[in-house]
Design an enzyme around this catalytic site. Sequence first.
Site, PDB file in Angstrom:
ATOM      1  N   ASP B 138     -10.420  71.672  55.338  1.00  0.00           N
ATOM      2  CA  ASP B 138     -11.595  70.598  54.598  1.00  0.00           C
ATOM      3  C   ASP B 138     -12.638  70.700  55.329  1.00  0.00           C
ATOM      4  O   ASP B 138     -12.773  70.544  56.575  1.00  0.00           O
ATOM      5  CB  ASP B 138     -11.067  69.376  54.444  1.00  0.00           C
ATOM      6  CG  ASP B 138     -11.770  68.588  53.380  1.00  0.00           C
ATOM      7  OD1 ASP B 138     -12.272  69.060  52.390  1.00  0.00           O
ATOM      8  OD2 ASP B 138     -11.890  67.505  53.512  1.00  0.00           O
ATOM      9  N   HIS B 145     -23.301  62.534  52.809  1.00  0.00           N
ATOM     10  CA  HIS B 145     -22.064  61.848  53.208  1.00  0.00           C
ATOM     11  C   HIS B 145     -21.851  61.750  54.676  1.00  0.00           C
ATOM     12  O   HIS B 145     -21.513  60.498  55.143  1.00  0.00           O
ATOM     13  CB  HIS B 145     -20.976  62.649  52.602  1.00  0.00           C
ATOM     14  CG  HIS B 145     -19.607  62.449  52.885  1.00  0.00           C
ATOM     15  ND1 HIS B 145     -18.886  61.157  52.432  1.00  0.00           N
ATOM     16  CD2 HIS B 145     -18.555  62.780  53.938  1.00  0.00           C
ATOM     17  CE1 HIS B 145     -17.803  61.137  52.998  1.00  0.00           C
ATOM     18  NE2 HIS B 145     -17.340  62.263  53.788  1.00  0.00           N
ATOM     19  N   GLU B 210     -12.279  61.137  47.513  1.00  0.00           N
ATOM     20  CA  GLU B 210     -13.482  61.790  47.965  1.00  0.00           C
ATOM     21  C   GLU B 210     -13.595  62.786  47.074  1.00  0.00           C
ATOM     22  O   GLU B 210     -12.800  63.589  46.619  1.00  0.00           O
ATOM     23  CB  GLU B 210     -13.419  62.294  49.460  1.00  0.00           C
ATOM     24  CG  GLU B 210     -13.342  61.377  50.452  1.00  0.00           C
ATOM     25  CD  GLU B 210     -13.459  61.732  51.935  1.00  0.00           C
ATOM     26  OE1 GLU B 210     -13.037  62.976  52.076  1.00  0.00           O
ATOM     27  OE2 GLU B 210     -13.831  61.301  52.807  1.00  0.00           O
ATOM     28  N   GLU B 212     -14.863  66.158  45.892  1.00  0.00           N
ATOM     29  CA  GLU B 212     -15.091  67.541  46.583  1.00  0.00           C
ATOM     30  C   GLU B 212     -14.909  68.653  45.499  1.00  0.00           C
ATOM     31  O   GLU B 212     -14.375  68.570  44.302  1.00  0.00           O
ATOM     32  CB  GLU B 212     -14.128  67.585  47.671  1.00  0.00           C
ATOM     33  CG  GLU B 212     -14.210  66.551  48.666  1.00  0.00           C
ATOM     34  CD  GLU B 212     -13.475  67.008  49.822  1.00  0.00           C
ATOM     35  OE1 GLU B 212     -13.199  68.130  50.203  1.00  0.00           O
ATOM     36  OE2 GLU B 212     -13.162  66.131  50.822  1.00  0.00           O
ATOM     37  N   ASP B 244      -9.860  64.354  47.697  1.00  0.00           N
ATOM     38  CA  ASP B 244      -9.387  64.154  49.098  1.00  0.00           C
ATOM     39  C   ASP B 244      -9.160  62.538  49.238  1.00  0.00           C
ATOM     40  O   ASP B 244     -10.094  62.121  49.923  1.00  0.00           O
ATOM     41  CB  ASP B 244     -10.491  64.954  50.221  1.00  0.00           C
ATOM     42  CG  ASP B 244      -9.859  64.730  51.499  1.00  0.00           C
ATOM     43  OD1 ASP B 244      -8.659  64.555  51.935  1.00  0.00           O
ATOM     44  OD2 ASP B 244     -10.920  64.577  52.331  1.00  0.00           O
ATOM     45  N   ARG B 248      -9.051  54.727  54.657  1.00  0.00           N
ATOM     46  CA  ARG B 248      -9.998  54.705  55.792  1.00  0.00           C
ATOM     47  C   ARG B 248      -9.864  53.651  56.685  1.00  0.00           C
ATOM     48  O   ARG B 248     -10.149  54.191  58.026  1.00  0.00           O
ATOM     49  CB  ARG B 248     -11.219  54.018  54.782  1.00  0.00           C
ATOM     50  CG  ARG B 248     -11.856  54.566  53.720  1.00  0.00           C
ATOM     51  CD  ARG B 248     -12.580  56.035  54.322  1.00  0.00           C
ATOM     52  NE  ARG B 248     -12.968  56.611  53.133  1.00  0.00           N
ATOM     53  CZ  ARG B 248     -13.337  57.803  53.155  1.00  0.00           C
ATOM     54  NH1 ARG B 248     -13.338  58.666  54.001  1.00  0.00           N
ATOM     55  NH2 ARG B 248     -13.818  58.471  52.084  1.00  0.00           N
ATOM     56  N   GLN B 251      -7.565  55.952  58.984  1.00  0.00           N
ATOM     57  CA  GLN B 251      -8.428  56.990  59.618  1.00  0.00           C
ATOM     58  C   GLN B 251      -8.926  56.404  60.955  1.00  0.00           C
ATOM     59  O   GLN B 251      -9.324  56.925  61.989  1.00  0.00           O
ATOM     60  CB  GLN B 251      -9.331  57.475  58.517  1.00  0.00           C
ATOM     61  CG  GLN B 251     -10.308  58.624  59.119  1.00  0.00           C
ATOM     62  CD  GLN B 251     -11.067  59.128  57.906  1.00  0.00           C
ATOM     63  OE1 GLN B 251     -11.073  58.650  56.695  1.00  0.00           O
ATOM     64  NE2 GLN B 251     -11.984  60.100  58.315  1.00  0.00           N
ATOM     65  N   LYS B 264      -5.165  61.370  55.624  1.00  0.00           N
ATOM     66  CA  LYS B 264      -5.563  62.136  54.540  1.00  0.00           C
ATOM     67  C   LYS B 264      -4.234  62.791  54.061  1.00  0.00           C
ATOM     68  O   LYS B 264      -4.367  63.293  52.942  1.00  0.00           O
ATOM     69  CB  LYS B 264      -6.516  63.476  55.084  1.00  0.00           C
ATOM     70  CG  LYS B 264      -7.682  62.803  55.564  1.00  0.00           C
ATOM     71  CD  LYS B 264      -8.727  62.568  54.706  1.00  0.00           C
ATOM     72  CE  LYS B 264     -10.154  62.469  55.427  1.00  0.00           C
ATOM     73  NZ  LYS B 264     -11.030  62.586  54.178  1.00  0.00           N
ATOM     74  N   THR B 268      -3.477  65.081  47.976  1.00  0.00           N
ATOM     75  CA  THR B 268      -4.847  65.695  47.665  1.00  0.00           C
ATOM     76  C   THR B 268      -4.531  66.361  46.314  1.00  0.00           C
ATOM     77  O   THR B 268      -3.724  66.936  46.072  1.00  0.00           O
ATOM     78  CB  THR B 268      -4.973  66.980  48.599  1.00  0.00           C
ATOM     79  OG1 THR B 268      -5.233  66.422  49.958  1.00  0.00           O
ATOM     80  CG2 THR B 268      -6.604  67.552  48.397  1.00  0.00           C
ATOM     81  N   GLU B 384     -18.952  54.755  50.816  1.00  0.00           N
ATOM     82  CA  GLU B 384     -20.280  54.832  50.628  1.00  0.00           C
ATOM     83  C   GLU B 384     -20.772  53.904  49.566  1.00  0.00           C
ATOM     84  O   GLU B 384     -21.780  52.966  49.893  1.00  0.00           O
ATOM     85  CB  GLU B 384     -20.907  56.100  50.205  1.00  0.00           C
ATOM     86  CG  GLU B 384     -20.552  57.147  51.449  1.00  0.00           C
ATOM     87  CD  GLU B 384     -20.715  58.743  51.235  1.00  0.00           C
ATOM     88  OE1 GLU B 384     -21.858  59.073  51.106  1.00  0.00           O
ATOM     89  OE2 GLU B 384     -19.507  59.300  50.857  1.00  0.00           O
TER      90      GLU B 384
END
Lengths: 439, 439
Positions: B138, B145, B210, B212, B244, B248, B251, B264, B268, B384
């Site tokens: 990834d 971002h 996420e 992507e 993805d 948080r 993480q 993560k 996926t 975000e």
Amino acid sequence: MTHLNETHDPALRSWVESANQATNDFPLQNLPFAVFRRQGSGEAFRGGVAIGEQILDLALAAASGAFTGEAAGALQAASGETLNTLMALGQPSWSALRLALSRALREGAAEQARLAACLVPQSDAEFAVPARIGDYTDFYTSVHHATNIGRQFRPDNPLLPNFKWIPIGYHGRASSIKVSGQTFPRPVGQTLPPGATEPTFGPCKRLDYELELGVFMGSGNALGERIAITDAEASVFGLCLLNDWSARDIQAWEYQPLGPFLSKNFATTISPWIVTLEALAPYRVPFTRPEGDPQPLPYLDAPANWAQGAMDVQLEVLLQTQAMRDAGEDAARLSRTSYRHAYWTVAQMVAHHTVNGCNLQPGDLLGTGTLSGPTLDEAGALIELTVGGKQLLTLPNGQTRGYLEDGDAVVLRGWCEKAGAARIGFGECVGTVLPARQV
Amino acid sequence: MTHLNETHDPALRSWVESANQATNDFPLQNLPFAVFRRQGSGEAFRGGVAIGEQILDLALAAASGAFTGEAAGALQAASGETLNTLMALGQPSWSALRLALSRALREGAAEQARLAACLVPQSDAEFAVPARIGDYTDFYTSVHHATNIGRQFRPDNPLLPNFKWIPIGYHGRASSIKVSGQTFPRPVGQTLPPGATEPTFGPCKRLDYELELGVFMGSGNALGERIAITDAEASVFGLCLLNDWSARDIQAWEYQPLGPFLSKNFATTISPWIVTLEALAPYRVPFTRPEGDPQPLPYLDAPANWAQGAMDVQLEVLLQTQAMRDAGEDAARLSRTSYRHAYWTVAQMVAHHTVNGCNLQPGDLLGTGTLSGPTLDEAGALIELTVGGKQLLTLPNGQTRGYLEDGDAVVLRGWCEKAGAARIGFGECVGTVLPARQV
């Protein structure tokens, strides 16, 4: 799993005479697995078990009719080009096969005549990566390594606050894992020279090895499920030696914020032989942590983890430079340590990896991280032994090393020995650095 | 690769009538690949190409005798349970197959009768991950971002100094990549509550998506070799949508010093359809960087990378809560952006990944990283959009979201459209959060 049985009896002797020598890595009590074929033969690779200086060809053994029942099924599963099918069978099958092989390879076994025809000398064999490795994860389980490295990357903050709570791990690259004998060009990439504000591009100047053990998963878990710490060891097939080659200068510039990438994925070398957890049973030792360190959270804690959670696998790293090879000189030892010093156990690695539902599959590989011991001369990487390349090592022939130079071969060895048990070994894991390709 | 040919002609019409509707994702100019079977059939999975609301069954098409030469060979390679064999054939074969399929599916084609028997309605199909993904990497190619996230994790230092020099990437988990329709339990794990000095254990409280794109590698490179930036695009098979999923809070506590891991690797999700680079040729746009930003180092630089290095793939994220589903309400759009805003191109990702000799193999998957656009309402993740969960989003039904709740389904969509070219789409990538398993 930590339980001794007749296969561990140190008095056992094999009709394969070379297995009975005291300094041999592969006595009857070991029986590690690999995938091999006759060198240069173009034959299909198939499973093999080491016995002394020989390999028992498991495809031939399966066809020999010398085995029945669960052991015969396990042999059949070990006859293909990877051991994934055997690994998926689970601990009871591996154990049945071990018992049957132990009995059939003992002095006086009725199977001797049939199995003698299934032996291939190790000196005639070439090996392959023993499993299709779906995913490779590298951990960071030595508090000594983490502290030594942390001191260089973050002098004010060497051991991060999560280390004593989490078996830190990250995903590695499966495609560049090759078996002992691997050669690879020195990697090129971006680095930030000291004091510079812009990177330069070129061959790595701080190439290093990392002394690790690899953990091959057997039966895994379904996505969304987890493996409880009490079930974790039964899901592990066995251990091998692993060299996690590292480009320290590339790593320093790339690793924030998402971790190591090109500094690691150019090559990883493993030993051909996988020593099963059952073979390691006599060498289980208590798992200890310094007084005052936190108790692991419940999902990482279990009585067995404390009583016999650790393994006393002795490890050493040796270096043979091109000049030493040219002069016919043996590799020189750089350091020696034991896996018993790891801060997190194999069971904790597995329980942590799956606690969020991540699925481990048969043949997946976990690295332990660099297995540095408590003192700096027990360190498992040059960055520690030379304090970031600043305190050069002097080799027996007078050459010095801060980091690896072209032509250097790094040899990892591992073995277990103590009074009252048979010595068992992991063989060797060798890899050699070639000059960088033209940039 | 950025080169237009007869297959891109917007005037082309197919004898599959549903392919000619203007809002359709899969007109004759697209021809994306998937692996499918009839839902609930227990049939073997095999390759398929989308055409309107239908799938051309590539195993049947191969057997139909409607194709000859290189296209027939490519069809044969696409008939198995994964597309790896087709991916390994390389760009000339993919292009030959695209041309042959384009001609055979056109209005008036002689092959219509034979190929009509090879169609399966998409509504009758179930899909699989289209390739055996050997390794998944990834990247982190959106400067918007990286800046938005960096501001929350490192307020004093949002964009790290390496970002504008290195296409930052890290290895991800291949085993937990599943195709659209994936459901997964909310992950559990360790988190450090604000102000606490010891972690707690439990279900993730800050679950995110996420947005992507995924890049499927075609022909790769041997270990120790590299793919030059000028050859990089020809080595890429195509693009899919990729979610993805990210925990948080897990993480934030685990990611130092080796990067994201359990935050993560629990899931996926990718779209079933892979849109080839050739299909995207009409939507190539110049790659630009803000004035004053560094020129990429030579191995990451090439004229083509500037002239047509970027791709104007429009992207959106939608959310459908359980309450919305129960009320029969459509998913609500959370944000919209375009892949054209990425700071690093596909070619740069490939050239960087292999510059150290790391081998990419057919079927390997690269993620672009979250594709947030220049303004915060174009962000590709809740962290975000809600500024770390602090500014709740209000959905059309009055529900609010800081992070994802149980039952939430996240829908990614992608498409390309402009005057003078056929609109092409990626279909959907949908995944749904289930409640955490009992801890």
